[in-house]
Design an enzyme around this catalytic site. Structure first.
Site, PDB file in Angstrom:
ATOM      1  N   GLY A 139       0.822  -1.203   0.000  1.00 21.36           N
ATOM      2  CA  GLY A 139       0.000   0.000   0.000  1.00 21.36           C
ATOM      3  C   GLY A 139       0.854   1.248   0.000  1.00 21.36           C
ATOM      4  O   GLY A 139       0.566   2.217  -0.699  1.00 21.36           O
ATOM      5  N   HIS A 140       1.906   1.246   0.809  1.00 19.85           N
ATOM      6  CA  HIS A 140       2.909   2.319   0.783  1.00 19.85           C
ATOM      7  C   HIS A 140       4.161   1.723   0.174  1.00 19.85           C
ATOM      8  O   HIS A 140       4.857   0.931   0.782  1.00 19.85           O
ATOM      9  CB  HIS A 140       3.196   2.852   2.185  1.00 19.85           C
ATOM     10  CG  HIS A 140       4.020   4.122   2.189  1.00 19.85           C
ATOM     11  ND1 HIS A 140       5.151   4.287   1.431  1.00 19.85           N
ATOM     12  CD2 HIS A 140       3.861   5.292   2.864  1.00 19.85           C
ATOM     13  CE1 HIS A 140       5.659   5.486   1.633  1.00 19.85           C
ATOM     14  NE2 HIS A 140       4.893   6.121   2.496  1.00 19.85           N
ATOM     15  N   GLU A 199      -1.494  14.307   1.334  1.00 19.91           N
ATOM     16  CA  GLU A 199      -0.057  14.599   1.116  1.00 19.91           C
ATOM     17  C   GLU A 199       0.287  14.344  -0.341  1.00 19.91           C
ATOM     18  O   GLU A 199       1.296  13.696  -0.655  1.00 19.91           O
ATOM     19  CB  GLU A 199       0.795  13.739   2.050  1.00 19.91           C
ATOM     20  CG  GLU A 199       0.440  13.931   3.521  1.00 19.91           C
ATOM     21  CD  GLU A 199       1.163  12.961   4.447  1.00 19.91           C
ATOM     22  OE1 GLU A 199       1.463  11.830   4.005  1.00 19.91           O
ATOM     23  OE2 GLU A 199       1.433  13.328   5.591  1.00 19.91           O
ATOM     24  N   GLU A 234       6.286  17.733   1.436  1.00 18.10           N
ATOM     25  CA  GLU A 234       6.911  16.982   2.526  1.00 18.10           C
ATOM     26  C   GLU A 234       8.393  16.741   2.248  1.00 18.10           C
ATOM     27  O   GLU A 234       8.783  16.443   1.123  1.00 18.10           O
ATOM     28  CB  GLU A 234       6.184  15.651   2.695  1.00 18.10           C
ATOM     29  CG  GLU A 234       6.698  14.807   3.840  1.00 18.10           C
ATOM     30  CD  GLU A 234       5.960  13.472   3.958  1.00 18.10           C
ATOM     31  OE1 GLU A 234       6.514  12.555   4.583  1.00 18.10           O
ATOM     32  OE2 GLU A 234       4.843  13.361   3.420  1.00 18.10           O
ATOM     33  N   CYS A 262       8.904  10.205   9.938  1.00 14.13           N
ATOM     34  CA  CYS A 262       9.607   9.679   8.775  1.00 14.13           C
ATOM     35  C   CYS A 262      10.690  10.621   8.268  1.00 14.13           C
ATOM     36  O   CYS A 262      11.732  10.177   7.775  1.00 14.13           O
ATOM     37  CB  CYS A 262       8.619   9.358   7.661  1.00 14.13           C
ATOM     38  SG  CYS A 262       7.499  10.717   7.267  1.00 14.13           S
TER      39      CYS A 262
END
Length: 639
Positions: free
Chosen positions: A209-210, A331, A347, A427
């Site tokens: 998913g990521h 985002e 980001e 992160c």
């Protein structure tokens, strides 16, 4: 497909004060600071729980090995607050493990730069902890190990298991390359083997998913030569976006709604994608993995898709600072040319991911546009993410800030007017640390016969072609001197920076192609490159609505901004003079401008020419903003 390889960070010794200071700051301040953060030892900072979770996972596994019963907890959320959960439950975000992996990767590159036995021992202890938290089948994930191992791989869309694996794989490869120690590499290979079984041809048809597992699996392939890891990466890529959507199947849905999966870049098969969409970090991590896989699989069709996606970002969706992802809603990327200044998300991790993508594209498409983007990001939208003392960070990098609006306007609450000590979703800080520590690994790429110089700084580099010493005054005068001690005949290719219209080399008549100047080297010699880092006025494409009638100031690789500290409040009232007469003092730029006088008689009145006062404007490099306490900032000014 002909491709090049980056010259390893271990072969490059940075001596340039600008970048040496950054890498040393990471080694002496950021890495120790982040270790404290991972252990919840920073007063006033958001708690991490990362180390605590791994310790608890190791304890839980030990109990299960002994046949002891352990508690089961919910696995249906993204975040687990220690205030609301059982004390034996997982705490934090479901992707919290990745912070430790990125810390280990940063340590790895730092050790290549400077031997540090104490730091190496600390990393070894962290690796021992991770290995104690590995299940018998190879699985490593503290969230599911603690809360409910039966739920592993049941929510790929949301719960980041393959993302955490990806960061751990990158850390393992980096630590092995830096130290020769393979304990973590062997553990991660066991995990990767298990993933290959679970998601093999006869297994689950899912994908992350990521995204990041794709490029991480390629790094394992590079470290071990095991082609199964490359096959698994390609399998994830080729399955993505195919129908029926795996995420629908996983969640018992039947939406078939492509719009729903733009966020995960899973709306279409990747070979049909031509536009960068969705969560910006996920996107560039995926595209990086696609480029890697295309290169090693000799998949020209997939690489052409990567070219289109890169150009879509570079030409339509990238801020002048190298920021990407213009909205806080997801985002994410939005539509072409939608680049608001005061609502920007941009980001830090997204710009870092864009550097990863650009570096991989450089491997097989020898075009300066990729290194130009790397440079734009590194000197601006990434460098701004860390304070000058290395102890506070930006998650979001806007191009215009009014601190009062950040507090009172809910649309702007994602924007912080000062850097933060840490984040519970942390992160960005460890991502910065690993990139800066590996800066040398982005400077050069090489084929069998050609060495490409992509970034300019003082350094020494050792290759099988030559030993080269570079004395760089790139950021001031633009002059870079190369002392080349050739070991055999080869070709050297110098990138011509996008900002330098006028340039010259001490050796005449280079062959110029795709933004690189090529010279054949047959013996030892010295070559001087001269670029022209003069102050310039930069305008946007007229389709960027927010910046009609506004311009930015740039010099060399740096984008500049105005701060309230130097120019007073209400920066929106300032205008750059038609003939600004720029003056550069070695860091900041001064220029002639005007300040509009405020008419407070009425909210609305009949138009008349504004009354203005002549002022001297002071611009500072964008990356330096907010290092002198909270104040207004803007990149674009009326012209």
């Amino acid at each position: 497909m002909k491709f090049s390889s980056p010259v390893s960070n271990s072969k490059v010794e940075i001596t340039d004060k600008f970048w040496k200071d950054k890498t040393e700051l990471v080694r002496t301040e950021v890495i120790p600071y982040q270790w404290k953060a991972l252990n919840n030892e920073i007063p006033g900072a958001e708690a991490s729980f990362c180390i605590r979770n791994f310790r608890l996972a190791a304890e839980v596994l030990e109990k299960r090995r002994k046949g002891m019963a352990t508690l089961i907890f919910p696995t249906n959320k993204w975040h687990y607050s220690y205030k609301n959960e059982h004390p034996d439950s997982f705490f934090g975000w479901v992707f919290q493990d990745s912070d430790l992996a990125k810390w280990i990767e940063a340590v790895s590159y730092s050790l290549q730069n400077t031997a540090d036995k104490a730091l190496e021992r600390l990393a070894d202890s962290a690796i021992d902890l991770i290995c104690r938290a590995q299940a018998e089948n190879g699985y490593i994930n503290s969230f599911y190990t603690i809360n409910n191992p039966e739920k592993a791989f049941t929510n790929l869309r949301d719960h980041h298991e393959l993302y955490c694996f990806g960061h751990l794989a990158e850390a393992a490869a980096a630590y092995y390359n830096a130290t020769g120690k393979d304990k973590l590499l062997k553990a991660v290979c066991r995990f990767a083997d298990y993933i290959g079984q679970v998601f093999g041809e006869n297994g689950l048809k899912g994908y992350d998913g990521h995204e990041i597992a794709e490029m991480a699996l390629v790094k394992l392939y590079e470290a071990t030569g095991n082609k199964e890891y490359l096959k698994t990466a390609k399998r994830f890529i080729d399955r993505r976006g195919t129908k029926p959507y795996y995420f629908d199947i996983e969640h018992g849905e039947n939406s078939g709604d492509a719009l729903k999966y733009f966020y995960n870049q899973a709306h279409l098969p990747v070979r049909e994608q031509t536009e960068a969409v969705g969560h910006a970090v996920r996107a560039v991590y995926l595209y990086s993995g696609m480029a890697d896989t295309a290169i090693y699989s000799d998949d020209c069709e997939l690489f052409e898709v990567c070219k289109k996606l890169f150009d879509d970002i570079r030409q339509r969706k990238m801020y002048i600072t190298g920021g990407i992802g213009s909205t806080s809603d997801g985002e994410a990327f939005t539509l072409a040319y939608d680049l608001p200044n005061d609502l920007a998300y941009a980001e830090t991790c997204a710009s870092i991911g864009l550097v990863f993508f650009a570096q991989r594209m450089l491997k097989a498409d020898f075009n300066s546009k990729y290194a130009d983007v790397m440079e734009r990001c590194l000197y601006n939208g990434i460098l701004s993410g860390m304070a000058e003392d290395g102890k506070s960070f930006f998650y979001v990098n806007p191009l215009e800030v009014n601190p009062e609006a950040c507090r009172k306007d809910s649309r702007k609450r994602h924007i912080k007017p000062v850097r933060q000590k840490w984040f519970d979703c942390a992160c960005c800080p460890p991502n910065l640390a690993r990139l800066f520590s590996d800066y040398g690994g982005y400077c050069f790429t090489e084929t069998e016969n050609t060495l490409f110089v992509n970034l300019y700084q003082s350094c020494t580099v050792e290759t099988d072609k030559a030993d080269i010493k570079i004395a760089s005054d790139y950021l001031q005068s633009g002059i870079v001197k190369f002392c080349i001690k050739a070991k055999k005949p080869f070709t050297i290719a110098f990138r011509i920076p996008y900002w330098s219209i006028h340039f010259k080399f001490s050796r005449k008549n280079p062959f110029i192609r795709n933004g690189y100047a090529y010279f054949d080297i047959n013996g030892s010699e010295e070559i001087t490159a001269e670029f022209n880092p003069e102050a310039k006025i930069i305008k946007c494409c007229s389709e960027v609505r927010e910046n009609i009638g506004r311009v930015a100031v740039a010099r060399g690789p740096f984008i500049y901004c105005l701060e309230e500290k130097d120019n007073g409040k209400n920066l929106h009232l300032l205008r750059l003079a038609k003939n600004p007469k720029f003056q550069f003092d070695g860091e900041s730029i001064t220029a002639n401008g005007y300040r509009e006088n405020i008419n407070k008689d009425a909210l609305y009145s009949e138009y008349s020419n504004a009354s203005e006062t002549l002022v001297k404007l002071r611009f500072i490099p964008y990356y330096q903003w907010a290092n002198r306490s909270e104040n207004e900032m803007c990149v674009y000014i009326r012209y």
